[in-house]
Design a protein around this motif. Structure first.
Motif, short mmCIF file in Angstrom:
data_model
loop_
_atom_site.label_atom_id
_atom_site.label_comp_id
_atom_site.label_asym_id
_atom_site.label_seq_id
_atom_site.Cartn_x
_atom_site.Cartn_y
_atom_site.Cartn_z
N MET A 37 0.78 -1.10 -0.13
CA MET A 37 -0.10 -0.04 0.02
C MET A 37 0.78 1.37 0.15
SD MET A 37 -2.75 1.12 2.79
CE MET A 37 -4.04 0.05 2.19
N ARG A 38 0.44 2.20 -0.99
CA ARG A 38 1.31 3.29 -0.98
C ARG A 38 0.41 4.50 -0.45
NH1 ARG A 38 4.12 5.79 -6.31
NH2 ARG A 38 5.18 7.40 -5.13
N PHE A 39 1.23 5.50 0.52
CA PHE A 39 0.37 6.79 0.84
C PHE A 39 0.99 8.05 0.34
CE2 PHE A 39 -0.47 3.62 3.92
CZ PHE A 39 -1.68 3.60 4.24
N GLU A 40 0.15 9.05 -0.24
CA GLU A 40 0.86 10.12 -0.66
C GLU A 40 0.73 11.19 0.45
OE1 GLU A 40 -0.87 11.30 -4.23
OE2 GLU A 40 -0.89 9.14 -5.03
N LYS A 41 1.58 12.23 0.50
CA LYS A 41 1.68 12.93 1.35
C LYS A 41 0.10 13.98 1.28
CE LYS A 41 5.27 16.37 2.61
NZ LYS A 41 6.42 16.93 2.06
N GLN A 42 -0.34 14.31 2.41
CA GLN A 42 -1.55 15.16 2.39
C GLN A 42 -1.20 16.51 3.12
OE1 GLN A 42 -4.36 13.96 0.81
NE2 GLN A 42 -3.29 12.64 0.04
N PRO A 43 -0.84 17.47 2.37
CA PRO A 43 -0.59 18.71 3.02
C PRO A 43 -1.68 19.18 3.98
CG PRO A 43 0.20 18.96 0.62
CD PRO A 43 -0.46 17.79 0.90
N ALA A 44 -2.89 19.09 3.62
CA ALA A 44 -4.01 19.75 4.30
C ALA A 44 -4.03 18.82 5.57
CB ALA A 44 -5.28 19.80 3.69
#
Length: 81
Positions: free
Chosen positions: A1-8
């Protein structure tokens, strides 16, 4: 599973942590423990006559912490049963 950065979400977490730290500092200055602050806020929100069950559900603190903290607040004259 890959997670992306979530700035908010990162900003939300940063602000939440800053608010938590501010509340902690206020508690220290007033001689309160953090659970007492959470309980007092719950009583303000739930109103006089609220039960310890309502408080622990509102604060998400465990029953033992609420019980001992409420007893301590009562002994210190901060609240009355």
């Amino acid at each position: 599973m890959r997670f992306e950065k979530q700035p908010a979400l990162q900003e939300f977490d940063r602000l939440k942590n800053a608010i938590d730290e501010l509340y902690h500092e206020i508690c220290v200055l007033q001689g309160l423990f953090d659970s007492a602050n959470a309980i007092l806020q719950a009583i303000l929100a739930l109103g006089n006559g609220c039960t310890q069950t309502e408080i622990y559900k509102y604060t998400l603190l465990n029953k033992q912490v609420v019980d001992s903290s409420v007893k301590r607040l009562d002994q210190e004259g901060v609240i009355e049963f």
